[in-house]
Structure formats: structure tokens, C-alpha cells
Design a protein around this motif. Structure first.
Motif, PDB file in Angstrom:
ATOM      1  N   VAL A 176      36.974  22.215  23.651  1.00  0.00           N
ATOM      2  CA  VAL A 176      37.596  23.463  24.087  1.00  0.00           C
ATOM      3  C   VAL A 176      38.931  23.611  23.370  1.00  0.00           C
ATOM      4  O   VAL A 176      39.821  22.773  23.511  1.00  0.00           O
ATOM      5  CB  VAL A 176      37.800  23.476  25.618  1.00  0.00           C
ATOM      6  CG1 VAL A 176      38.557  24.719  26.046  1.00  0.00           C
ATOM      7  CG2 VAL A 176      36.459  23.395  26.339  1.00  0.00           C
ATOM      8  N   MET A 177      39.085  24.685  22.575  1.00  0.00           N
ATOM      9  CA  MET A 177      40.350  24.901  21.863  1.00  0.00           C
ATOM     10  C   MET A 177      41.277  25.831  22.613  1.00  0.00           C
ATOM     11  O   MET A 177      42.474  25.886  22.354  1.00  0.00           O
ATOM     12  CB  MET A 177      40.103  25.436  20.449  1.00  0.00           C
ATOM     13  CG  MET A 177      39.517  26.842  20.330  1.00  0.00           C
ATOM     14  SD  MET A 177      40.620  28.270  20.652  1.00  0.00           S
ATOM     15  CE  MET A 177      41.899  28.021  19.437  1.00  0.00           C
ATOM     16  N   GLY A 178      40.749  26.585  23.549  1.00  0.00           N
ATOM     17  CA  GLY A 178      41.561  27.513  24.318  1.00  0.00           C
ATOM     18  C   GLY A 178      40.722  28.149  25.403  1.00  0.00           C
ATOM     19  O   GLY A 178      39.530  27.850  25.553  1.00  0.00           O
ATOM     20  N   ARG A 179      41.343  29.037  26.175  1.00  0.00           N
ATOM     21  CA  ARG A 179      40.637  29.711  27.268  1.00  0.00           C
ATOM     22  C   ARG A 179      41.128  31.153  27.372  1.00  0.00           C
ATOM     23  O   ARG A 179      42.328  31.401  27.292  1.00  0.00           O
ATOM     24  CB  ARG A 179      40.870  28.998  28.602  1.00  0.00           C
ATOM     25  CG  ARG A 179      40.267  27.602  28.670  1.00  0.00           C
ATOM     26  CD  ARG A 179      40.668  26.888  29.948  1.00  0.00           C
ATOM     27  NE  ARG A 179      39.974  25.625  30.104  1.00  0.00           N
ATOM     28  CZ  ARG A 179      40.368  24.470  29.573  1.00  0.00           C
ATOM     29  NH1 ARG A 179      41.475  24.445  28.845  1.00  0.00           N
ATOM     30  NH2 ARG A 179      39.671  23.370  29.754  1.00  0.00           N
ATOM     31  N   GLU A 180      40.187  32.060  27.562  1.00  0.00           N
ATOM     32  CA  GLU A 180      40.560  33.439  27.833  1.00  0.00           C
ATOM     33  C   GLU A 180      40.793  33.589  29.335  1.00  0.00           C
ATOM     34  O   GLU A 180      39.990  33.116  30.150  1.00  0.00           O
ATOM     35  CB  GLU A 180      39.478  34.408  27.367  1.00  0.00           C
ATOM     36  CG  GLU A 180      39.874  35.863  27.605  1.00  0.00           C
ATOM     37  CD  GLU A 180      38.863  36.862  27.075  1.00  0.00           C
ATOM     38  OE1 GLU A 180      39.069  38.072  27.306  1.00  0.00           O
ATOM     39  OE2 GLU A 180      37.875  36.437  26.443  1.00  0.00           O
ATOM     40  N   VAL A 181      41.893  34.235  29.686  1.00  0.00           N
ATOM     41  CA  VAL A 181      42.231  34.476  31.084  1.00  0.00           C
ATOM     42  C   VAL A 181      41.720  35.871  31.449  1.00  0.00           C
ATOM     43  O   VAL A 181      42.173  36.876  30.904  1.00  0.00           O
ATOM     44  CB  VAL A 181      43.753  34.382  31.316  1.00  0.00           C
ATOM     45  CG1 VAL A 181      44.084  34.548  32.791  1.00  0.00           C
ATOM     46  CG2 VAL A 181      44.285  33.045  30.793  1.00  0.00           C
ATOM     47  N   LEU A 182      40.777  35.930  32.370  1.00  0.00           N
ATOM     48  CA  LEU A 182      40.091  37.170  32.721  1.00  0.00           C
ATOM     49  C   LEU A 182      40.464  37.610  34.130  1.00  0.00           C
ATOM     50  O   LEU A 182      40.385  36.818  35.081  1.00  0.00           O
ATOM     51  CB  LEU A 182      38.567  36.975  32.633  1.00  0.00           C
ATOM     52  CG  LEU A 182      38.055  36.605  31.231  1.00  0.00           C
ATOM     53  CD1 LEU A 182      36.665  35.998  31.324  1.00  0.00           C
ATOM     54  CD2 LEU A 182      38.047  37.834  30.342  1.00  0.00           C
ATOM     55  N   GLY A 183      40.888  38.864  34.268  1.00  0.00           N
ATOM     56  CA  GLY A 183      41.215  39.403  35.585  1.00  0.00           C
ATOM     57  C   GLY A 183      39.968  39.556  36.433  1.00  0.00           C
ATOM     58  O   GLY A 183      38.882  39.867  35.935  1.00  0.00           O
ATOM     59  N   ARG A 184      40.120  39.340  37.726  1.00  0.00           N
ATOM     60  CA  ARG A 184      39.001  39.453  38.659  1.00  0.00           C
ATOM     61  C   ARG A 184      39.456  40.117  39.963  1.00  0.00           C
ATOM     62  O   ARG A 184      40.592  39.917  40.405  1.00  0.00           O
ATOM     63  CB  ARG A 184      38.413  38.073  38.984  1.00  0.00           C
ATOM     64  CG  ARG A 184      37.655  37.420  37.819  1.00  0.00           C
ATOM     65  CD  ARG A 184      36.359  38.141  37.559  1.00  0.00           C
ATOM     66  NE  ARG A 184      35.554  37.523  36.515  1.00  0.00           N
ATOM     67  CZ  ARG A 184      35.524  37.928  35.258  1.00  0.00           C
ATOM     68  NH1 ARG A 184      36.324  38.922  34.871  1.00  0.00           N
ATOM     69  NH2 ARG A 184      34.739  37.355  34.371  1.00  0.00           N
ATOM     70  N   LEU A 185      38.560  40.895  40.563  1.00  0.00           N
ATOM     71  CA  LEU A 185      38.779  41.452  41.896  1.00  0.00           C
ATOM     72  C   LEU A 185      38.126  40.528  42.906  1.00  0.00           C
ATOM     73  O   LEU A 185      36.933  40.240  42.801  1.00  0.00           O
ATOM     74  CB  LEU A 185      38.157  42.845  42.000  1.00  0.00           C
ATOM     75  CG  LEU A 185      38.953  44.009  41.400  1.00  0.00           C
ATOM     76  CD1 LEU A 185      38.078  45.235  41.333  1.00  0.00           C
ATOM     77  CD2 LEU A 185      40.179  44.284  42.238  1.00  0.00           C
ATOM     78  N   GLY A 186      38.905  40.051  43.868  1.00  0.00           N
ATOM     79  CA  GLY A 186      38.363  39.159  44.874  1.00  0.00           C
ATOM     80  C   GLY A 186      37.495  39.895  45.878  1.00  0.00           C
ATOM     81  O   GLY A 186      37.522  41.131  45.972  1.00  0.00           O
ATOM     82  N   PRO A 187      36.696  39.154  46.647  1.00  0.00           N
ATOM     83  CA  PRO A 187      35.805  39.781  47.637  1.00  0.00           C
ATOM     84  C   PRO A 187      36.555  40.550  48.713  1.00  0.00           C
ATOM     85  O   PRO A 187      35.989  41.427  49.360  1.00  0.00           O
ATOM     86  CB  PRO A 187      35.047  38.583  48.227  1.00  0.00           C
ATOM     87  CG  PRO A 187      35.892  37.386  47.918  1.00  0.00           C
ATOM     88  CD  PRO A 187      36.571  37.688  46.637  1.00  0.00           C
TER      89      PRO A 187
END
Length: 404
Positions: free
Chosen positions: A32-43
């Protein structure tokens, strides 16, 4: 039901916005060279579906319509930075930025940089990923946005290459650090020789320009093989890992799958050789502790022709800053701060790169700094700890000689 602006304002101060992390993987090693941070709507955001908000992109569109785009965009970035600071993970993180925010009346410069400083996260660990929404961006606006963020020390990724604003003109003018191939190009790549030719050309362009290419939407092993045959070195997608709230390495079976695919591509003679990295150029170099008196550091720099700068490194090996000969001697010539600890006089934001950074990429980062720092040495790290430094002159010579 509350009005849309009121609902958005309530949502921003609630606990219903979250982030997930999707790994970006080195397709040659499975690391793993990096990670994309993805927005999410919680339940808990139960009203979202009733308002036609099915996910974070729809939320941004609603926010844009009601004058809340900057607030929502910033909130997702804020949650992402707070989360990665809390878990203490190493590596690079890709934060999505809606390019429309820079034209919004509510926009103010420096928010992300201040937030990173507050949480002790170096800007060199952050890649700002420009995600297209709404109208296609013209090259002039895109160049202005990239210049704005790059001037603060951030690396830039262009998303949706092949589907959105990343025209050839924009790529040549903007020169981002990363290109992300749209999943519509990646899916079924193995079945389309013409599309494969396009991907191969983009991968070759990236290598020549010092731009790293990332393939999004990898869901099929055959497409993974086709990407390797085209010379694409980085990727993300459900075949490798789905977005998740926790951070961690790839599962061993997935890593084995990637390595087998890379070996097969190498046997077929189709994959490009891995680029030479900056680790090959680094030399052993002295460093100083943060409490060392500035006068003592100045004496070391004055007596040694080999050192133009000294990294300031704590006892655990973390780089805190850089003390350069010219700036330190000038400071002490005009003040009486020789007894002050060097941590008070160092540059707290030197260029720090991971040892696996390709030479053209490292040179791009070094020469994109402001004029007063463009010839400061580049600090090389391994998992966030100091390894050594490389001078810009050595880096330029290696790239000019084709050592990548």
C-alpha cells in the motif's frame, strides 16, 4: 421537514458524516503506497435519501445549490485529517477537493494547511485530489487552482483522466504529481486493444513527465494484467480493497495475487522496469537534536564544506525541520539567539519524501518550492523516519543522465 439549508447546517455539526479509506497499491509489489480518503454519510443521516441525497457527491451538489459547498467540502477534509492524525498511520493520503470551492465567496486560503499544522501532519503526506463536479474546468482555472495548492507544499492529483477535465492541454500545462485513470477506461481494458494503447501512452507520458499514474476501478484480474502490460504502476479498486473505516495492509491473498500478476507481466516482457528511486541517491548525513543550541549548529555548518544544511531530528528519528547554513548564519548575524535551541530557528516545513519516490517525482517536488528554498536538500525518510538527504544538484544530474 426542515429547509435544505437548515438540514445541511444541522448535518455539518452532527456525527453523521464519516470517512472511509481505500488503499492505493503498488502493482509491482502489492504494498500500500497511500490511501484515498472518501467522504461517507452515516446511517444516522436518515433524511438524506428522502431529500434525494444518495451519497457524498449528491451531498456536495446540494450544498453547492444552497451556498454550503465550502462548508461541506471542508468538513470532509477536516474529518479525514482528524482521523488519520488520531490513528497515527504513516503513508500518503489523498484528500478530495471540489475545485469549485476556490471560486466560492466563502472560500479562504490556508484552511487545509492550518488544519494539518494543528494536528501535526506534514503537508508532504497529503495529496489533494481535484475531483470534477459540475461544469468542465478550463485549463486556465485548473492551472490557477493547482498553483494555489502547490504553493502551500501539497502534491496534486487529477481525477477522472479520460472522462472529465483532464484534456491533453490541461495535462501539459498543469503537470500534476498524479493522474488517476477513470474507471470507465480501466474496466474491460483487457478486451479493448485500442483503449489499452491509450492507457499505455498515458503511462509513458507520466514516466517522461515525472507524473505517477493510478488506475481506478480495478475489479477484474484480467484488467490488472492488462494495466501491468501497459506500464501502469499504481492502482485501486474492489479487486484490491474496498473502502473501509480502518487502516491496514492488503490481505495476504490479495498481495499474492498482485505479485503473481506482476511476475507474469515481467515474464511476458511487457511491463516497464520500475523507476529508480531517490533512496539510491541518498547519502549518510549528520543530523542534530532539537535542543542543540543554534550557535553550535551554526559552528558545525560554518566549519564543514560538506554540509549546507542539517536536519533536525528527534530521538525517535522523526524529522522536525531543517537548519540551512545561509539562513541560520544570517539570522545569528542580526540577532543574539545563538543560545536558543535550533528547533526555534529551523525551517519547520522542509521537503520530505519517502525513499520509494521516483527520481522525476522528487525533482518535480523540489523545483516547485518557492525561490528561497528551491535548492535546499531533500530529506529522505523510511516509514516516517529519517534516512538521509539528497541535494537538488545530485537529483538534477541523475534525472538529466536518465537514471530513472
Amino acid at each position: 421537514m426542515a429547509t435544505a439549508p437548515t438540514w445541511l447546517d444541522d448535518l455539518l455539526v452532527s456525527e453523521h458524516l464519516h470517512v472511509a479509506f481505500q488503499p492505493i497499491v503498488d502493482l509491482g509489489t502489492g504494498e500500500v503506497m497511500g490511501r484515498e480518503v472518501l467522504g461517507r454519510l452515516g446511517p444516522g443521516a436518515s433524511e438524506a435519501h428522502a431529500r434525494g441525497v444518495s451519497g457524498p457527491q449528491a451531498l456536495l451538489e446540494m450544498a453547492h445549490s444552497h451556498g454550503r459547498l465550502v462548508a461541506v467540502d471542508r468538513r470532509f477534509r477536516e474529518i479525514g485529517i482528524e482521523t488519520l492524525a488520531r490513528v497515527g498511520s504513516e503513508g500518503v493520503f489523498f484528500l478530495n477537493v471540489d475545485p469549485r470551492v476556490i471560486d466560492d465567496p466563502a472560500f479562504s486560503a490556508g484552511f487545509t494547511r492550518r488544519l494539518l499544522e494543528e494536528h501535526g501532519v506534514a503537508p508532504t503526506r497529503i495529496v489533494l485530489e481535484l475531483t470534477e463536479s459540475g461544469a468542465v474546468l478550463d485549463s486556465d482555472r485548473l492551472e490557477r487552482i493547482v498553483r494555489h495548492y502547490a504553493s502551500q507544499g501539497f502534491r496534486i492529483a487529477l481525477d477522472d483522466v479520460g472522462a472529465g477535465y483532464a484534456s491533453l492541454t490541461a495535462l501539459v500545462r498543469v503537470r500534476p504529481h498524479f493522474l488517476k485513470l477513470d474507471k470507465a477506461i480501466v474496466r474491460h481494458l483487457a478486451e479493448d486493444p485500442l483503449r489499452a494503447h491509450l492507457v499505455r501512452s498515458l503511462a509513458d507520458f507520466g514516466r517522461r513527465a515525472g507524473i505517477q499514474v493510478i488506475a481506478e476501478g480495478i475489479e477484474d484480474e484480467h484488467d490488472l494484467q492488462a494495466l501491468l502490460a501497459c506500464g501502469v504502476e499504481l492502482g485501486q479498486g474492489y479487486l484490491l480493497a474496498r473502502p473501509a473505516p480502518e487502516l491496514g495492509p492488503l490481505p495476504p491473498p490479495v498481495k499474492d495475487l498482485v505479485r503473481r500478476a506482476a511476475k507474469q507481466a515481467e515474464r511476458d516482457g511487457q511491463s516497464s522496469p520500475p523507476p529508480r528511486t531517490i533512496s539510491a541517491l541518498r547519502g549518510s548525513h549528520a543530523s542534530v537534536l532539537p535542543g542543540t543550541p543554534a550557535g553550535e549548529v551554526a559552528g558545525l555548518l560554518r566549519r564543514s564544506t560538506a554540509y549546507t544544511a542539517l536536519p533536525v531530528v528527534d530521538c525517535e528519528g522523526h524529522v522536525l525541520g531543517l537548519a540551512t547554513r545561509e539562513r541560520l548564519l544570517d539570522e545569528l548575524a542580526h540577532t543574539r539567539r545563538g543560545g536558543s535551541p535550533i528547533v526555534a530557528l529551523m525551517d519547520p516545513h522542509p521537503l520530505r519524501v519517502d525513499e520509494a519516490t521516483a527520481l522525476p517525482v522528487a525533482l518535480r517536488l523540489a523545483t516547485s518550492r518557492d525561490e528561497s528554498r528551491v535548492y535546499d536538500p531533500v530529506i529522505v525518510e523510511h516509514q516516517g523516519r529519517y534516512l538521509g538527504i539528497v541535494t537538488v544538484q545530485v537529483l538534477m544530474r541523475a534525472v538529466a543522465d536518465g537514471e530513472f
